[in-house]
Design a protein around this motif. Structure first.
Motif, PDB file in Angstrom:
ATOM      1  N   SER A  67       0.803  -1.211   0.000  1.00  9.26           N
ATOM      2  CA  SER A  67       0.000   0.000   0.000  1.00  9.26           C
ATOM      3  C   SER A  67       0.837   1.261   0.000  1.00  9.26           C
ATOM      4  N   THR A  68       0.153   2.387   0.127  1.00  7.79           N
ATOM      5  CA  THR A  68       0.832   3.677   0.055  1.00  7.79           C
ATOM      6  C   THR A  68       1.482   4.085   1.368  1.00  7.79           C
ATOM      7  N   VAL A  69       1.158   3.347   2.445  1.00  5.53           N
ATOM      8  CA  VAL A  69       1.864   3.625   3.690  1.00  5.53           C
ATOM      9  C   VAL A  69       3.317   3.195   3.518  1.00  5.53           C
ATOM     10  N   GLU A  70       4.204   4.017   4.020  1.00  4.95           N
ATOM     11  CA  GLU A  70       5.615   3.685   3.834  1.00  4.95           C
ATOM     12  C   GLU A  70       5.992   2.381   4.504  1.00  4.95           C
ATOM     13  N   PHE A  71       6.771   1.582   3.816  1.00  5.20           N
ATOM     14  CA  PHE A  71       7.221   0.308   4.350  1.00  5.20           C
ATOM     15  C   PHE A  71       8.278   0.580   5.419  1.00  5.20           C
ATOM     16  N   ASP A  72       8.108  -0.037   6.578  1.00  2.00           N
ATOM     17  CA  ASP A  72       9.055   0.166   7.677  1.00  2.00           C
ATOM     18  C   ASP A  72       9.902  -1.097   7.831  1.00  2.00           C
ATOM     19  N   ASP A  73      11.186  -0.946   7.513  1.00  4.09           N
ATOM     20  CA  ASP A  73      12.087  -2.109   7.529  1.00  4.09           C
ATOM     21  C   ASP A  73      12.184  -2.755   8.904  1.00  4.09           C
ATOM     22  N   ASP A  74      11.907  -1.983   9.925  1.00  4.94           N
ATOM     23  CA  ASP A  74      12.045  -2.502  11.280  1.00  4.94           C
ATOM     24  C   ASP A  74      10.828  -3.315  11.724  1.00  4.94           C
ATOM     25  N   LEU A  75       9.779  -3.270  10.941  1.00  2.00           N
ATOM     26  CA  LEU A  75       8.547  -3.968  11.339  1.00  2.00           C
ATOM     27  C   LEU A  75       8.353  -5.239  10.516  1.00  2.00           C
ATOM     28  N   PRO A  76       7.788  -6.264  11.141  1.00  2.00           N
ATOM     29  CA  PRO A  76       7.438  -7.458  10.365  1.00  2.00           C
ATOM     30  C   PRO A  76       6.250  -7.166   9.451  1.00  2.00           C
ATOM     31  N   THR A  77       6.056  -8.040   8.504  1.00  2.00           N
ATOM     32  CA  THR A  77       4.908  -7.895   7.613  1.00  2.00           C
ATOM     33  C   THR A  77       3.821  -8.908   7.992  1.00  2.00           C
ATOM     34  N   VAL A  78       2.637  -8.386   8.196  1.00  2.00           N
ATOM     35  CA  VAL A  78       1.506  -9.241   8.546  1.00  2.00           C
ATOM     36  C   VAL A  78       0.456  -9.158   7.443  1.00  2.00           C
ATOM     37  N   ALA A  79       0.048 -10.311   6.959  1.00  2.00           N
ATOM     38  CA  ALA A  79      -1.016 -10.336   5.955  1.00  2.00           C
ATOM     39  C   ALA A  79      -2.365 -10.374   6.678  1.00  2.00           C
TER      40      ALA A  79
END
Lengths: 418, 418
Positions: A67-79
């Motif tokens: 999405s358009t929210v900036e990707f934060d490298d420090d956070l995991p990705t949750v589907a």
């Protein structure tokens, strides 16, 4: 003006400020107030001013990216995968009740507290009330979870209606071999009610999806308060109350763990596990999504019409919900033996809900074993139904598989029945 | 040598002393040792000496009088009615398991602790395992209880298998208007096992039958210890575990009371009630034993074959065990509406077990109400089945009666569903 916009609404003497919610109503706008309540306001004679557009611009794309929210490298990705139900619903003020009409993106808007906890990928697999859930949707959902984990999700949250959540959670437990958590959550109270449980359940589910566990779980209120969610193993959980927020219980054991929630004003959620569980690792996710759906569950009661057995003829599998240790009226046993002789796998469970089936104690039970009925051990009847669908399609020896734990659904007999 | 005789048995190097038990075995004698255990001893090469004849000479007559035991004017009279089941069973050592073969007189022999607590009248209504119980036996039993109370019994104890005890207790709750307690009891463990619960349950049931209550109750272990029995209202009790001695629970409330048991060495049992209940009085016992047995219970599960609905066509009544607040798949609703249109009374309950059905919250529920389905409120599904059989035969307006408490089976909605 679009859902997600921050709006100010003036109608007569009353003013409202909050986030515009999706609504199917032509005559009303639905606004989520800052306190968390949703209100429906008649469009007629209302002045609506947009204060800020698209406050939570997440999951906007249809292409399943971050999405358009900036990707934060420090956070995991949750589907986040939505199947419908109260947690993904808004209030239809025209009829006075709840209809399913949200997708995962909408949920992110509806639950601002999810922001900052993970990078999200949103996805809609279905938009149905869970009483309308069917095995083919379980399969669609299993494939969607598989794809999300394949694509790198560090955890998956499935939003699901509560009515049949336990059946779907069981189905995914058997169909998926996952290296990351798959966490079902839902809501017993719709978002427009002060007692809604959707925010805490969603937040705790996301935190559970980031935890060190690789099981299919159900994350729902552990108590009637907003203090913590319980993390239930998907194959051992049961909705044991029609309306309470803590309706879900692990049967025959304690929940695997909890997600302690410090409240809406705090961002802190502590996930802890108290029972042995499969831990997160790096193995490849695997999908075994075949199901033999020609399987029925039948609950035995006194005075029951034997015609119900006619429906079972020729079925691939049958789960009986017997009385006590696993019994039915003696008159039924020959008919059940005929089903077995004709190739139907018949599994006995108990309507007692708790405890283990044991057909070696009483005459009726031994006659059932002689007729070829398979003991369902301490399987929940609902889990046994799903497991039998799976075992018939995936196991060379489904009868033996029914007595063996495949996904924590069954505890093996440690000592002879005493 | 006859059952009830005190015997000394010598076989090889081993000696046994105790009370001879009834047995169907031709090759073994069964002796109840003084410690309470039963042993089976091969007749061959055994020397049996009768030490005392007919130690507990109670209930000997076939004429239903107070037997050869002297009538004690200071004691109340309790009718013991046996229907079969583990509590009225002995061990058949040939097959290694339990068969139903006792009558009430045998139970008195098997439970010496009952002596001195009441004057007893013994009676056998059936000798079946409770999975074989049918509505016509409920009727026979109701008539037997009616006759015993008419004849002056101050309380009635019904010995019943545990599998379907809750159904039968519900049936008698609706069929009888009794001025004295009618107490169901049973056993989860047969008399030959060290963990048998039959002595304590029988003693507590007799004491409960003497208490100030005029309801149909179930008296079973309240904990896993031999410390007390719980007294459950017959219409709110459920066997919630396959094997535990404290398997029976009052659903959605605390039990009516308890019978505290000080142990086999003490004669003291204290019966106390903690919830409002109907008190003992002098009114005439009344019997309303008509039942419309053309009633079925059907549990809805995902993926269910709609052919089950074919079986329901033309039935007088149907209890659905839906999901959550009382739902089924939307595709079923038209068929259910057709049943209602054809004159079937359809009542919705929930497989959640706890909580209240409410079909006014979601679309599915409102569609079911539109189709003419009656909400089963907080009725247990099993109780709803029995109540519907009774209401269809005894109430002018069965549908309204299903929503009204007739025997403590239902709590009325005190506040709108929140």
């Amino acid at each position: 003006m679009n859902p997600g916009d921050r709006v100010h609404v003036e109608r007569g003497d009353t003013e409202y400020e909050g986030i515009l919610m999706p609504s199917t109503s032509d005559t009303e706008v639905v606004v989520k107030l800052d306190g968390g309540y949703n209100v429906g306001i008649a469009r007629e004679h209302s002045d609506v001013e947009v204060l800020e557009t698209d406050v939570f611009a997440v999951g906007e794309s249809e292409t399943n990216d971050a999405s358009t929210v900036e990707f934060d490298d420090d956070l995991p990705t949750v589907a986040l995968i939505s199947t419908g139900g109260t947690i993904a619903s808004t209030v239809d003020y025209r009829t006075g009740a709840v209809t399913a009409q949200f997708d995962a993106e909408d949920v992110l808007r509806a639950v601002p507290d999810l922001a900052g906890r993970a990078n999200y990928r949103g996805r809609v697999v279905a938009n149905i009330l869970s009483e309308n859930m069917t095995p083919d949707v379980w399969q669609d959902l299993a494939r969607a979870v598989y794809e999300e984990v394949e694509a790198g999700a560090d955890g998956v949250v499935v939003m699901h209606g509560t009515d049949t959540m336990q059946y779907t959670a069981s189905a995914l437990s058997f169909m998926l071999d996952t290296p990351v958590p798959v966490v079902f959550t839902g809501s017993q109270r719709s978002a427009d009610r002060p007692s809604s449980d959707n925010v805490m359940n969603a937040v705790c589910a996301v935190e559970a999806a980031k935890a060190d566990c690789a099981e299919v779980m159900v994350c729902m209120h552990a108590t009637e308060s907003d203090d913590r969610c319980a993390l239930h193993r998907g194959t051992r959980v049961r909705k044991n109350h029609t309306s309470r927020r803590d309706a879900f219980e692990t049967v025959g054991a304690e929940p695997l763990g909890t997600a302690d929630y410090a409240g809406v004003d705090s961002e802190e959620v502590t996930v802890s596990f108290r029972r042995p569980h499969v831990e997160r690792d790096e193995h490849e996710v695997a999908l075994h999504d075949d199901l033999e759906t020609d399987v029925e569950l039948l609950k035995f009661v006194p005075g029951m019409d034997p015609q119900f057995l006619d429906v079972l003829e020729g079925k691939a599998g049958v789960v009986l919900e017997g009385t006590g240790l696993g019994h039915v009226h003696t008159d039924f046993i020959d008919r059940i033996g005929d089903l077995v002789d004709d190739g139907t796998t018949v599994v006995m469970t108990s309507q007692c809900v708790e405890g283990r089936v044991c057909d070696r104690v009483y005459d009726t039970g031994r006659d059932l074993l002689d007729a070829g009925v398979v003991e369902g051990e301490d399987l929940l009847p609902e889990t046994a139904l799903v497991k039998l669908m799976w075992a018939l399609a995936n196991e060379d020896d489904p009868e033996t598989a029914m007595g063996r734990p495949l996904a924590g659904e069954l505890t093996e007999r440690s000592v002879p029945w005493t």
